[in-house]
Motif scaffolding. Structure first.
Motif, PDB file in Angstrom:
ATOM      1  N   TYR A  54     -43.756 -17.916  17.382  1.00 48.05           N
ATOM      2  CA  TYR A  54     -44.747 -18.436  16.441  1.00 48.05           C
ATOM      3  C   TYR A  54     -46.027 -18.890  17.153  1.00 48.05           C
ATOM      4  O   TYR A  54     -46.929 -19.441  16.545  1.00 48.05           O
ATOM      5  N   GLY A  55     -46.108 -18.689  18.460  1.00 43.24           N
ATOM      6  CA  GLY A  55     -47.358 -18.971  19.162  1.00 43.24           C
ATOM      7  C   GLY A  55     -47.563 -20.425  19.532  1.00 43.24           C
ATOM      8  O   GLY A  55     -48.655 -20.820  19.914  1.00 43.24           O
ATOM      9  N   LEU A  56     -46.506 -21.245  19.413  1.00 44.98           N
ATOM     10  CA  LEU A  56     -46.647 -22.654  19.775  1.00 44.98           C
ATOM     11  C   LEU A  56     -46.444 -22.879  21.262  1.00 44.98           C
ATOM     12  O   LEU A  56     -46.921 -23.857  21.828  1.00 44.98           O
ATOM     13  N   LEU A  57     -45.685 -21.994  21.895  1.00 38.28           N
ATOM     14  CA  LEU A  57     -45.463 -22.075  23.336  1.00 38.28           C
ATOM     15  C   LEU A  57     -45.802 -20.721  23.931  1.00 38.28           C
ATOM     16  O   LEU A  57     -45.669 -19.691  23.273  1.00 38.28           O
ATOM     17  N   MET A  86     -43.222 -19.488   9.449  1.00 32.33           N
ATOM     18  CA  MET A  86     -42.123 -20.283   9.983  1.00 32.33           C
ATOM     19  C   MET A  86     -41.878 -21.521   9.133  1.00 32.33           C
ATOM     20  O   MET A  86     -42.804 -22.224   8.750  1.00 32.33           O
ATOM     21  N   VAL A  87     -40.594 -21.771   8.853  1.00 32.41           N
ATOM     22  CA  VAL A  87     -40.180 -22.992   8.174  1.00 32.41           C
ATOM     23  C   VAL A  87     -39.506 -23.877   9.209  1.00 32.41           C
ATOM     24  O   VAL A  87     -38.473 -23.526   9.757  1.00 32.41           O
ATOM     25  N   PHE A  88     -40.111 -25.010   9.501  1.00 36.40           N
ATOM     26  CA  PHE A  88     -39.614 -25.868  10.565  1.00 36.40           C
ATOM     27  C   PHE A  88     -38.474 -26.725  10.074  1.00 36.40           C
ATOM     28  O   PHE A  88     -38.337 -27.006   8.898  1.00 36.40           O
ATOM     29  N   GLN A  89     -37.675 -27.181  11.036  1.00 38.23           N
ATOM     30  CA  GLN A  89     -36.573 -28.075  10.699  1.00 38.23           C
ATOM     31  C   GLN A  89     -37.079 -29.497  10.478  1.00 38.23           C
ATOM     32  O   GLN A  89     -36.662 -30.189   9.578  1.00 38.23           O
ATOM     33  N   GLU A 149     -42.066 -25.898   2.048  1.00 39.28           N
ATOM     34  CA  GLU A 149     -42.207 -25.202   3.326  1.00 39.28           C
ATOM     35  C   GLU A 149     -42.059 -23.707   3.152  1.00 39.28           C
ATOM     36  O   GLU A 149     -42.807 -22.915   3.725  1.00 39.28           O
ATOM     37  N   ILE A 150     -41.060 -23.311   2.374  1.00 38.84           N
ATOM     38  CA  ILE A 150     -40.842 -21.872   2.184  1.00 38.84           C
ATOM     39  C   ILE A 150     -42.005 -21.269   1.403  1.00 38.84           C
ATOM     40  O   ILE A 150     -42.536 -20.215   1.758  1.00 38.84           O
ATOM     41  N   MET A 151     -42.440 -21.988   0.360  1.00 38.85           N
ATOM     42  CA  MET A 151     -43.522 -21.446  -0.461  1.00 38.85           C
ATOM     43  C   MET A 151     -44.796 -21.301   0.356  1.00 38.85           C
ATOM     44  O   MET A 151     -45.554 -20.366   0.180  1.00 38.85           O
ATOM     45  N   ARG A 152     -45.040 -22.238   1.252  1.00 34.22           N
ATOM     46  CA  ARG A 152     -46.310 -22.134   1.959  1.00 34.22           C
ATOM     47  C   ARG A 152     -46.283 -20.974   2.948  1.00 34.22           C
ATOM     48  O   ARG A 152     -47.323 -20.450   3.307  1.00 34.22           O
ATOM     49  N   CYS A 153     -45.077 -20.579   3.364  1.00 32.57           N
ATOM     50  CA  CYS A 153     -44.978 -19.350   4.151  1.00 32.57           C
ATOM     51  C   CYS A 153     -45.153 -18.126   3.270  1.00 32.57           C
ATOM     52  O   CYS A 153     -45.870 -17.191   3.610  1.00 32.57           O
ATOM     53  N   LEU A 154     -44.485 -18.153   2.109  1.00 30.51           N
ATOM     54  CA  LEU A 154     -44.518 -16.967   1.249  1.00 30.51           C
ATOM     55  C   LEU A 154     -45.920 -16.699   0.711  1.00 30.51           C
ATOM     56  O   LEU A 154     -46.287 -15.554   0.463  1.00 30.51           O
ATOM     57  N   ILE A 162     -39.321 -17.112   9.665  1.00 31.26           N
ATOM     58  CA  ILE A 162     -38.397 -17.783  10.577  1.00 31.26           C
ATOM     59  C   ILE A 162     -37.928 -19.076   9.911  1.00 31.26           C
ATOM     60  O   ILE A 162     -38.745 -19.891   9.479  1.00 31.26           O
ATOM     61  N   LEU A 163     -36.613 -19.252   9.800  1.00 33.97           N
ATOM     62  CA  LEU A 163     -36.056 -20.466   9.191  1.00 33.97           C
ATOM     63  C   LEU A 163     -35.240 -21.206  10.248  1.00 33.97           C
ATOM     64  O   LEU A 163     -34.290 -20.657  10.787  1.00 33.97           O
ATOM     65  N   ASP A 164     -35.616 -22.458  10.529  1.00 36.43           N
ATOM     66  CA  ASP A 164     -34.924 -23.231  11.560  1.00 36.43           C
ATOM     67  C   ASP A 164     -33.925 -24.179  10.898  1.00 36.43           C
ATOM     68  O   ASP A 164     -34.315 -25.168  10.291  1.00 36.43           O
ATOM     69  N   GLU A 165     -32.652 -23.891  10.985  1.00 34.98           N
ATOM     70  CA  GLU A 165     -31.569 -24.694  10.422  1.00 34.98           C
ATOM     71  C   GLU A 165     -31.875 -25.155   9.005  1.00 34.98           C
ATOM     72  O   GLU A 165     -31.884 -26.358   8.714  1.00 34.98           O
ATOM     73  N   PRO A 166     -32.105 -24.219   8.101  1.00 31.73           N
ATOM     74  CA  PRO A 166     -32.590 -24.600   6.778  1.00 31.73           C
ATOM     75  C   PRO A 166     -31.561 -25.324   5.922  1.00 31.73           C
ATOM     76  O   PRO A 166     -31.915 -26.099   5.059  1.00 31.73           O
ATOM     77  N   THR A 167     -30.260 -25.091   6.131  1.00 32.89           N
ATOM     78  CA  THR A 167     -29.297 -25.688   5.203  1.00 32.89           C
ATOM     79  C   THR A 167     -28.757 -27.016   5.681  1.00 32.89           C
ATOM     80  O   THR A 167     -27.980 -27.643   4.989  1.00 32.89           O
ATOM     81  N   SER A 168     -29.189 -27.471   6.875  1.00 35.20           N
ATOM     82  CA  SER A 168     -28.597 -28.704   7.395  1.00 35.20           C
ATOM     83  C   SER A 168     -28.920 -29.894   6.510  1.00 35.20           C
ATOM     84  O   SER A 168     -28.247 -30.911   6.580  1.00 35.20           O
ATOM     85  N   VAL A 169     -29.937 -29.782   5.672  1.00 34.36           N
ATOM     86  CA  VAL A 169     -30.326 -30.924   4.856  1.00 34.36           C
ATOM     87  C   VAL A 169     -30.033 -30.704   3.373  1.00 34.36           C
ATOM     88  O   VAL A 169     -30.414 -31.519   2.541  1.00 34.36           O
ATOM     89  N   LEU A 170     -29.380 -29.610   3.035  1.00 39.43           N
ATOM     90  CA  LEU A 170     -29.236 -29.268   1.619  1.00 39.43           C
ATOM     91  C   LEU A 170     -27.830 -29.555   1.105  1.00 39.43           C
ATOM     92  O   LEU A 170     -26.857 -29.536   1.854  1.00 39.43           O
ATOM     93  N   THR A 171     -27.716 -29.798  -0.214  1.00 41.47           N
ATOM     94  CA  THR A 171     -26.408 -29.837  -0.838  1.00 41.47           C
ATOM     95  C   THR A 171     -25.902 -28.399  -0.919  1.00 41.47           C
ATOM     96  O   THR A 171     -26.695 -27.456  -0.839  1.00 41.47           O
ATOM     97  N   PRO A 172     -24.588 -28.200  -1.089  1.00 41.19           N
ATOM     98  CA  PRO A 172     -24.079 -26.832  -1.191  1.00 41.19           C
ATOM     99  C   PRO A 172     -24.781 -26.028  -2.291  1.00 41.19           C
ATOM    100  O   PRO A 172     -25.090 -24.853  -2.100  1.00 41.19           O
ATOM    101  N   GLN A 173     -25.071 -26.677  -3.420  1.00 44.66           N
ATOM    102  CA  GLN A 173     -25.729 -25.940  -4.501  1.00 44.66           C
ATOM    103  C   GLN A 173     -27.154 -25.544  -4.119  1.00 44.66           C
ATOM    104  O   GLN A 173     -27.608 -24.439  -4.409  1.00 44.66           O
TER     105      GLN A 173
END
Lengths: 505, 305
Positions: A54-57, A86-89, A149-154, A162-173
């Motif tokens: 993503y050009g950050l490093l 990119m969607v950051f964690q 975050e996703i919308m601003r990428c789309l 690029i999705l960085d650990e996207p489900t770690s903060v979500l409920t199963p639904q």
């Protein structure tokens, strides 16, 4: 298999931070329309690699090839121009700004805000991720924030997301909703680079995987053809000791009783606790599930005494009302507390381990004589914790910040368990630590309970709670659901509670 | 001119330097930088401004030099906190002390030199309106400039894209960096703007308010400007309200003292501080929710690269 060149090829990328080689000659190919998993433990170099893409490093060696042509990605702007989103964690939204402003900041160009807001509500509806452009981000739930975050990428019409650990903060639904969106993106011919360490998830939605360990690629594989166990072996380079798993129904005396506890929010963006009731018996592990920011911080503060309850009887430990008692008073009564944030809350980063042991043990562990610190006792104590929990630390008495996340977490939890507390309240015990350390910590919590203590675990990790708890509650918007035996809890029923469904208003 | 008109005019004159300095610091803080050196930049502007004006005989040149002097001092601050990621509080305090000392040296040859202040600008016709005309349309250029600054800063922060980026940098510099915005360059520009404004406020003190130089003549106004920014919740028009409230109370308590109000003069002298803080705190509390200030305020930024 691939007739056309891959959308993105990473060739021989190497990145060093001082002596640490975060990436070592990493290769990776993402085909058009592919959901590609990037798997690895914490510290395996996943984040470093995507930051380079993503050009950050800037890499020290190696190159990126985009649609068959070598490119130098100098900045995130350049990455976006190529079609990489990119969607950051963490750390990527501006809390005090509105949704539309957050989106506008990620768009290169100078469209007026009203036009962006208009396009945003249209696009977000089209993807089934409705958003109100005028709302400020701090008012949104974690799931909604991720939508932003996703919308601003789309909105940039990317070819690679690029999705960085996207489900770690979500409920199963909420995670199901995300998977549906990903399927739709694939159908549109977009590619996704999906970073995760949740193996079942990866096996379900990804058709290719690259596995990193210690900064090196250890395997390219098709996750659908692997088992979770075989993926875990590749990630860790060995088997993880399975945890002894026996849920019990504790019959011991009540060690902690919370009744009708209400508390105002800790800070402007916090959550008020409303009429919390719970009972914790000797010998059991009680898990409190919930999406971050639903009152966990407030509950922890109330139990530990960082925030005093409105009246004494709201919190009773071993039959003694302690609602108005301070932290030390509660510690003297045999309670121990491990907060969520190990650097800054659980431990003082710039202080040595012995000093950190003193910080939480000065009132209870007999480290003081006539008000003076007994260094020999401190050193002995730290040595005991380090041996019992296999804390790898290098120098004899390093500063807390010099330890890796997993090792510091083992120390912080071990420091409390070594006291054999009658009650242990711990928040996010294995957040951000590798699987080996997580297993050690979880086993220690269960052993402590079986030895007659009462253990309360506040966590966002459902798998963890299902594994170690005997009973489970869910916290949502400052309210706590009644506890249910873990054997009767399903991911679905918990997920619904975590999303606020079925909770008494 | 009635006494009432005279009082209003002195209130405007007393409030204007506070407003100019506060609006500059507001932009700096919105970018996430806490520059406590406003007093120092203001007083160096006052000294450099009058020195240049007396030497060349041109007030306009004096104003220009004052602005540049404020910016030059803020550049020192920027080098410390942006270049070396130094602690902003310590660097700001050092700047305040440095400015006071340096201004004494610059101003020493000009102590006691009298010169005519900068005159008023009369706007034709409008200034002929009875009562309101002289108050609103017969002012010195600084007053017009200060109002224009408030409107411009408000427009910049809320309506322009550059202002959005600046707020984003102050809110979460790590995220702004991750999106590819040059955090340190944006903060440098904000710091320079703040320095220029403080210098301008200083020029007002030495070229209009008391058109001569005495050492330490800003007398704590830079600190008041800092307080106004915080209690105004970082909002431009509320900062204007705060500045005028403070200016008004300062003047009114002087009149109250001379009119022999039976209260200790120390208490009256303290009143502007108390009431301004009280009013702005009440406004701040009445506005529910929302962030208390730029979330990255005062946190050094070091990009990893």
């Amino acid at each position: 298999m691939q007739a056309s060149p891959p959308l993105l090829a990473v060739e021989g990328i190497t990145k060093r931070f001082g002596a640490l080689e975060a990436n070592n000659a990493v290769d990776l190919k993402v085909a058009p329309g592919e959901i590609h998993a990037l798997l690895g433990e914490n510290g395996a170099g996943k984040s470093t690699l995507v930051k380079i893409i993503y050009g950050l490093l800037r890499p020290d060696a190696g190159r990126l090839v985009w649609r068959g042509a070598p490119v130098a990605v100098e900045s995130p702007r350049a990455a976006r121009a190529l079609g990489i989103g990119m969607v950051f964690q963490h750390f990527s939204l501006f809390e005090a700004l509105t949704v539309a402003e957050n989106v506008a900041l990620a768009l290169d160009g100078s469209a007026p805000l009203d036009e962006i807001a208009q396009r945003l509500s249209e696009t977000s509806r089209a993807y089934g991720l409705p958003l109100d452009p005028k709302r400020e981000v701090w008012r949104l739930s974690v799931g909604e924030r991720q939508r932003v975050e996703i919308m601003r990428c789309l909105m940039q019409d990317p070819s690679l997301l690029i999705l960085d650990e996207p489900t770690s903060v979500l409920t199963p639904q909420e995670a199901e909703g995300l998977f549906a969106t990903l399927a739709r993106l694939r159908a549109e011919g977009r590619s996704v680079l999906y970073i995760s360490h949740k193996l079942d998830e990866v096996r379900r939605i990804c058709e290719a995987a690259t596995i990193l360990r210690g900064g090196q690629v250890v395997a390219h594989c098709d996750p659908r053809a692997e088992t979770a166990a075989s993926l875990a072996r590749m990630m860790m380079g060995g088997d993880v000791v399975p945890i002894r798993h026996d849920h019990i129904e504790a019959q011991g005396p009540v060690r902690l009783a919370v009744s009708a506890l209400s508390l105002p929010p800790l800070h402007a963006h916090g959550i008020a606790l409303a009429n919390i009731n719970l009972e914790l018996r000797a010998g059991e592990v009680l898990g409190i599930a919930g999406v971050a920011g639903n009152g966990q911080d407030e509950l922890f503060a109330a139990l530990s005494g960082e925030e005093l309850a409105p009246h004494d009887a709201a919190i009773v430990m071993d039959g003694v009302a302690v609602g108005r008692a301070g932290i030390n008073e509660r510690r003297r009564r045999g309670a121990a507390f491990v907060p969520e944030e190990r650097l800054g809350h659980g431990a003082a980063p710039a202080m040595r381990l012995t000093e950190n042991a003193l910080l939480s043990g000065h009132a209870t562990n007999g480290f003081l004589r006539y008000g003076l610190v007994e260094r020999a006792k401190l050193t002995d104590f730290v040595g005991k914790v380090v041996r019992a929990f296999d804390v790898r630390k290098g120098p004899a008495d390093p500063e807390a910040r010099a330890l890796s996340g997993g090792n510091l977490q083992k120390f912080v939890i071990g420091r409390e368990i070594a006291r054999k507390p009658g009650l242990l309240v711990v928040a996010q015990p294995s957040w951000g630590v590798d699987a080996g350390a997580a297993a050690t910590i979880r086993q220690a919590l269960m052993d402590l309970a079986r030895a007659g203590s009462a253990v309360l675990v506040i966590s966002q990790d459902l798998d963890e709670l299902l594994e170690i708890s005997d009973r489970l509650c869910v916290i949502f918007m400052g309210r706590l659901s009644p506890a249910m035996p873990t054997a009767e809890a399903t991911r679905e029923s918990l997920g619904l509670l975590m999303g606020g469904a079925g909770m008494a208003a | 001119m009635t006494l009432f008109e005279a009082i209003i005019l002195t209130i405007i004159t007393a409030s204007t330097p506070l407003l100019i300095a506060a609006i500059g610091e507001l932009v700096v803080e919105r970018a996430g930088v806490l520059n406590l050196g406003v007093e120092g930049m203001m007083v160096i502007g006052a000294a450099a401004g009058i020195a240049a004006a007396i030497t060349t005989g041109s007030s306009s040149f004096g104003v220009l030099v004052a602005v540049l002097a404020g910016m030059a001092l803020s550049l020192v601050f920027a080098a410390l906190v942006l270049g070396l990621a130094a602690n902003q509080v310590a660097a700001g305090l050092a700047l305040a002390i440095l400015g006071l000392g340096l201004s004494g040296v610059i101003g020493a040859p000009f102590v006691g030199v009298q010169r005519a202040g900068i005159g008023k600008i009369e706007i034709p016709w409008l200034s002929e309106i009875p009562f309101l005309g002289p108050l609103l349309f017969r002012q010195d250029p600084f007053v017009y400039a200060s109002i224009a600054l408030v409107v411009a800063v408000w427009w910049f922060l809320t309506k322009s894209r550059a202002g959005l980026v600046l707020r984003a940098v102050g809110e979460n510099h790590a995220a702004a960096h991750a999106l590819g915005y040059p955090v340190r360059r944006i903060r440098l520009l904000a710091i320079l703007f703040g320095g220029g404004c403080a210098g301008l406020a200083g020029a007002y003190m030495s070229l209009v308010y008391t058109p001569f130089w005495t050492s330490g003549m800003t007398a704590g106004r830079g600190w008041i400007a800092l307080a106004i920014v915080v209690f105004a919740s970082w909002l431009p028009f509320r900062a204007m309200l705060g500045a005028y409230l403070f200016g008004a109370l300062t003047i009114l308590q002087l009149h109250a003292q001379s009119a022999g109000v039976p209260l200790p003069s120390q208490f009256l002298a303290a009143l502007p501080y108390l009431i301004t803080i009280l009013v702005l705190v009440l406004i701040m509390r009445a506005r529910r929710g929302g962030a208390a200030g730029p979330a990255s305020l005062g946190v050094p930024f070091v990009p990893d690269r």
